[in-house]
Enzyme design. Structure first.
Site, short mmCIF file in Angstrom:
data_model
loop_
_atom_site.label_atom_id
_atom_site.label_comp_id
_atom_site.label_asym_id
_atom_site.label_seq_id
_atom_site.Cartn_x
_atom_site.Cartn_y
_atom_site.Cartn_z
N HIS B 323 51.62 41.25 42.81
CA HIS B 323 51.26 40.58 41.55
C HIS B 323 52.14 41.01 40.39
O HIS B 323 52.37 40.23 39.48
CB HIS B 323 49.79 40.84 41.21
CG HIS B 323 48.85 40.00 42.00
ND1 HIS B 323 48.39 40.38 43.22
CD2 HIS B 323 48.31 38.79 41.76
CE1 HIS B 323 47.58 39.44 43.70
NE2 HIS B 323 47.51 38.45 42.83
N GLY B 324 52.58 42.25 40.40
CA GLY B 324 53.43 42.65 39.29
C GLY B 324 53.75 44.12 39.31
O GLY B 324 53.04 44.93 39.92
#
Lengths: 330, 478
Positions: B323-324
C-alpha cells in the site's frame, strides 16, 4: 450471418430502442426539474440584495492568496478582507463592481498585486478546464457578457456551469442549497457568497521555502518564460479606472516575498510591472503603489516563499495600515 | 483519465461503439490503443514503464515455456521479478528506504550520501506490477502456457478498466477472455451500466463528500478536539470503502459492457463477522494474490501454529508495504495481522473446548459491529500522515467527547445531511443484498417504467448531490 450475430444485432436493437426511450424520459423529467430549480434556487441565489456590507465598512481588501493570508482586517478599523485564493484580476474587477455598487460607503480598496499577477499564466487559467470550472462555480453570478465570452472559449466545463446557472439544470445542486436555505432562513450575509473568500489564518511555520516551484508556476511554461498578459493589464486598468470614477482610493500592494523568490523573479516582469504602474499613476490620481516585496521578515513569518504566516500577516498588516493612514492624512 | 470525469463519459461510449462495430480480430488493437490513451492522459512518459513491464514479462514467458526444467525457468522468473520489483522499488520505495537508512546510520555517526529522488509515483504501478508478476509466476509453476500474441499480452497488462486500481486479474482468468468473441449482449451492457452508476453514486456523492471533512481534520489533527476527530475516523472508514469499491464497480461495470468478466473486489466487507471474513470480503483480488503467491508458498496453514502465525504476520506486513512506503501502513498491516491471529486463536479454542455455533441475531450484530470498529481503529494508522499523528488522534478521542457541529470542519450541516442520507441509502442496499441477494435482479421484476423511474432518480440524485471536483480515487496512490 450466424445465429449468434443475428441475436446480437437484435439485442443491440432492443438496447438502443430502450436507451432512446430512457433518454427521452430523462429529458422530459430534467427539463421540468430545471424549470423548477431555476425559479426557486438559482433565482434566489442570484439575488444581489444580500451583499450589503456592515454600514461602517470603509476599506475592502481584495486580491488573491497574497492578501488572503497576508493582510489582517482586524488590525484596522472598518476594514474587511474579501480576497480569495487564486483570484485573477478579471474576477476581482467583477467582485469590486458587485460590492461597491451596493455599498457606497466603501472609500478605500487594498489590492494585492504581485509580479506574477500580470503574466500570461494568470490569463491562461481562464481557459484551462479545471480552472474554468473553479471560477464558474464561484463567480458565475458576477459574469457579464464579456466574461462569459472569455470563459467559454472552447471549454466544456463552462457550459456545465452555464447549464447550472442559466438554464437551471440541477447539477451539483447540493452546493447551492446551503446558500438558498440560508437566504430563506434569513441567516445569509455578504460573506456567504462563494466568491467572498476572506482572511485565512495560516499558522504553520515555514513549510517549504523552496522558491523554485512558485517561480516556475508564476513565470514559466515548461522551460520558457511567459509573456505579460494584455488582458490582465487591461483588467488592472479597469479596476483603477472604475475606482477613480467612483471616488475610491486604491492601494496596490506588492506583498512581501522571501529574498530568494524576489531574486529569481525574471527581470522583465519587474520592469514590466513598473512600466504599467507608472502609466497608471500618471493617468489616475487615486492609485497608490506600495511595494513591500523586499521587506525582510523572520523565518516564522513565512508560510512559504511568497505567502505570510499568521505571525507575518500580523506584523505586515501593522506596517501597511500605518503607511495607508499616513497617506490618507496627507 | 479519471472515471469520474467528463472525458471518460465521452471516451467510454466511443470505445464501446467502435468495439462492437469492429470485427473480432481487430478489437484487441482498439482496446490496447484505448488503454494506453487512458493511461497517457495522466502522464505520457510513464507509459514507458508499462511497455517495459510488458516486454520483459512477455519475453520471460516465452523463454520459460521453452524450458521443461523448473530450475532453468527460474532464471527467467528471476529476471521478471528483478525488473518489475526493481521498477516498483525505485518509484515507490527508494526514498523511504534511503531516508530510514540515513537516519539509522546517523545514529552511529555514519553519514550516508543517498540522494532523494524527486519523481512522481506512477499511477497504478503496484496493480499492474502484481498482475504481470502473477503471469510469470504461473508460467514458472507450469499453471499456464505463455501468451504468444504480444498485442493480447500487452492488453492483459494495460486493459483500461482495471489498469490503475485493479481488480488485480490473474492471467488464467482474463487472458482467455481476450480471445473470445464477445457479441453485444443486452444483459451485459445493461448490468455493466447499472454497476457503473452505483459506483458513481458511491464515489461522487459519498466518498468525495466525506473527504471534505476527513481531509480537513486529518491535515491538522492537533487543532481539533475528540468529537470531530472521532467523526473523521468513522467517516474515513466509509470514505475509503466507498472510494475504492466505487472504482472497482466502475471498472467491473465498464469491462462488463464490453463483454468481459472481472473479479469481484469487494463483497460488503463491513458486514464481516470477524477479521478473517473481512479479508475475504475486502480487496479480494489483492488478498487472494498474497494468499496464492506468498502465503501458500510459505507453507500456508499446513504448518505448526507458530509458523502459521509467523506467515500471517509476514503476509500482512507485505500487504501493508504494497500500500505504501510509510511506517503508518506497516503498523496498519501489523495490527491486522494481530487481529487475524487473535481471531484464529479464538476459533481454535472454540472448536477444541466450547463447540459454540451462535446464530443469534444480536450476537451476529455485535460481531459485525466489533469487526467494523476494529477495522475502523486500524484505518487511523492508514490515513494519518505519521504514527505520531495517529497516536495523537487516539489520545484526543479517548480523552473525551463533547458533541457539537461546526461548518469549519469541512462539511456544512446541509452537506452533512446529504452525506448521512446517502450513507443510509448505501447501507440499506447492502443490507438488502446481504439478506435477499441481488438488488438488480429484484428490481427487474418491476415494470419497465418503474425501473426507469428508479434509475432516473438515482442519476438525478448523483448529478445534483454529487461533487464533480474530479477528486482522484484514493487507491491511485498505491
Amino acid at each position: 450471418m450466424t445465429n449468434s450475430s443475428i441475436s446480437s444485432s437484435r439485442e443491440a436493437g432492443l438496447f438502443f430502442r430502450r436507451l432512446a426511450g430512457f433518454l427521452l424520459l430523462s429529458l422530459a423529467v430534467v427539463s421540468l426539474l430545471s424549470i423548477l430549480c431555476y425559479h426557486t434556487v438559482i433565482k434566489t441565489i442570484k439575488d444581489d440584495r444580500h451583499c450589503l456590507l456592515p454600514e461602517n465598512t470603509e476599506m475592502l481588501i481584495m486580491g488573491d492568496s497574497h492578501s488572503m493570508t497576508g493582510i489582517m482586517p482586524d488590525e484596522h478599523i472598518n476594514t474587511l478582507n474579501s480576497a480569495k485564493r487564486a483570484e485573477i484580476l478579471p474576477m476581482t474587477y467583477l467582485k469590486l463592481r458587485f460590492y461597491t455598487e451596493n455599498n457606497p460607503q466603501i472609500k478605500y480598496i487594498i489590492l494585492s498585486l504581485g509580479y506574477h499577477s500580470l503574466t500570461w499564466n494568470r490569463e491562461e487559467v481562464m481557459y484551462l478546464p479545471e480552472a474554468v470550472s473553479y471560477y464558474c462555480d464561484n463567480y458565475f453570478q458576477l459574469y457579464d457578457k464579456e466574461m462569459r465570452q472569455l470563459a467559454s472559449t472552447g471549454q466544456g466545463t463552462y457550459y456545465l456551469s452555464w447549464l447550472k446557472f442559466v438554464v437551471g439544470v440541477p447539477l451539483e445542486l447540493s452546493k447551492n442549497i446551503s446558500q438558498y436555505l440560508r437566504i430563506h432562513l434569513g441567516t445569509f450575509n455578504y460573506s456567504y457568497y462563494p466568491f467572498w473568500g476572506g482572511f485565512t489564518e495560516m499558522e504553520a511555520p515555514v513549510i517549504d521555502n523552496n522558491s523554485e516551484i512558485p517561480i516556475h508556476r508564476h513565470f514559466f511554461r515548461y522551460s520558457n518564460r511567459v509573456e505579460m498578459s494584455n488582458i490582465m493589464i487591461d483588467y488592472f486598468e479597469r479596476i483603477i479606472k472604475y475606482c477613480n470614477e467612483r471616488g475610491i482610493d486604491i492601494f496596490v500592494v506588492n506583498t512581501p516575498v522571501v529574498r530568494e523568490y524576489f531574486e529569481k523573479v525574471p527581470e522583465g516582469y519587474k520592469s514590466g510591472m513598473d512600466r504599467v504602474l507608472d502609466k497608471m499613476s500618471t493617468k489616475y490620481c487615486n492609485l497608490y503603489y506600495l511595494d513591500y516585496s523586499q521587506m525582510e521578515m523572520p523565518g516564522t513569518c513565512w508560510l512559504d516563499s511568497d505567502h505570510l504566516s499568521i505571525e507575518g500577516a500580523k506584523k505586515f498588516s501593522g506596517i501597511l495600515y500605518k503607511e495607508i493612514d499616513r497617506l490618507n492624512k496627507e | 483519465m479519471l472515471f469520474n470525469s467528463l472525458r471518460y463519459l465521452i471516451f467510454f461510449p466511443v470505445i464501446v461503439f467502435l468495439y462492437y462495430l469492429l470485427p473480432h480480430k481487430y478489437r484487441w488493437a482498439l482496446l490496447l490503443a484505448a488503454s494506453y490513451y487512458f493511461y497517457m492522459c495522466w502522464r505520457v512518459e510513464y507509459a514507458l514503464l508499462i511497455v517495459t513491464s510488458t516486454l520483459v514479462d512477455y519475453a520471460a514467458g516465452i523463454l520459460m515455456s521453452k524450458e521443461s526444467e523448473k530450475r532453468k525457468r527460474g532464471k527467467y522468473l528471476a529476471l521478471s521479478l528483478l525488473v518489475n520489483l526493481g521498477l516498483l522499488f525505485v518509484f515507490k520505495y527508494y526514498n523511504f528506504v534511503s531516508i530510514n537508512l540515513i537516519n539509522l546510520f546517523a545514529d552511529y555517526n555514519i553519514f550516508l550520501n543517498m540522494p532523494e529522488l524527486k519523481i512522481l509515483l506512477p499511477v497504478g504501478i503496484s496493480f499492474y506490477t502484481f498482475q504481470t508478476l502473477s503471469y510469470t509466476i504461473d508460467i514458472y509453476k507450469g499453471r499456464r502456457r505463455a501468451e504468444r500474441h504480444l498485442g493480447i499480452f500487452a492488453l492483459y497488462v494495460a486493459f483500461f478498466p482495471q489498469l490503475v486500481a485493479g481488480p488485480i486479474e490473474r492471467s488464467t482468468h482474463l487472458l482467455p477472455q481476450f480471445r473470445q468473441q464477445h457479441q453485444f449482449r443486452y444483459r451485459n451492457v445493461s448490468d455493466g451500466l447499472k454497476l457503473m452508476l452505483w459506483g458513481f453514486f458511491k464515489k461522487v456523492v459519498i466518498a468525495d463528500r466525506l473527504a471534505l471533512l476527513v481531509n480537513t481534520i486529518y491535515r491538522d489533527p492537533e487543532h481539533y478536539s475528540g468529537f470531530p476527530l472521532l467523526i473523521a475516523v468513522y467517516f474515513f472508514s466509509f470514505q475509503i470503502f466507498c472510494d475504492f469499491s466505487a472504482y472497482s464497480d466502475i471498472a467491473v461495470g465498464s469491462a462488463r459492457v464490453l463483454g468481459y468478466d472481472l473479479t469481484e473486489n469487494f463483497h460488503r466487507p463491513y458486514f464481516a463477522r470477524n477479521i478473517k471474513e473481512f479479508w475475504h470480503r475486502w480487496h479480494i483480488s489483492l488478498t487472494s494474490w498474497f494468499r496464492d503467491y506468498v502465503f501458500i508458498p510459505l507453507g500456508g496453514n499446513r504448518v505448526s501454529p507458530l509458523q502459521f502465525y509467523y506467515n500471517i504476520i509476514v503476509v500482512f506486513l507485505l500487504s501493508a508495504f504494497w500500500h505504501g512506503a510509510n511506517w503508518t501502513f506497516l503498523f496498519w498491516g501489523f495490527l491486522h495481522g494481530i487481529y487475524y491471529i487473535f481471531t484464529d486463536l479464538i476459533e481454535r479454542l472454540n472448536s477444541k473446548f466450547f463447540h459454540l455455533n451462535i446464530q443469534n441475531r444480536v450476537i451476529k450484530l455485535f460481531d459485525v459491529l466489533l469487526t467494523f470498529h476494529l477495522v475502523t481503529f486500524a484505518w487511523i494508522f492508514f490515513r494519518a500522515g505519521s504514527l505520531n499523528k495517529a497516536f495523537l488522534i487516539i489520545r484526543k478521542i479517548s480523552s473525551g467527547i463533547k458533541i457539537n457541529w461546526q461548518d469549519a470542519w469541512g462539511l456544512t450541516t446541509i452537506q452533512l445531511t446529504i452525506a448521512l442520507v446517502s450513507l443510509a441509502i448505501m447501507l440499506g442496499v447492502q443490507i438488502f443484498q446481504e439478506k435477499r441477494g441481488s438488488l438488480r435482479e429484484y428490481i427487474l421484476r418491476y415494470p419497465l417504467m418503474v425501473r426507469y423511474g428508479i434509475y432516473l432518480a438515482l442519476i438525478i440524485y448523483i448529478f445534483s448531490a454529487g461533487l464533480f471536483t474530479n477528486d482522484k480515487f484514493l487507491y491511485f496512490q498505491f
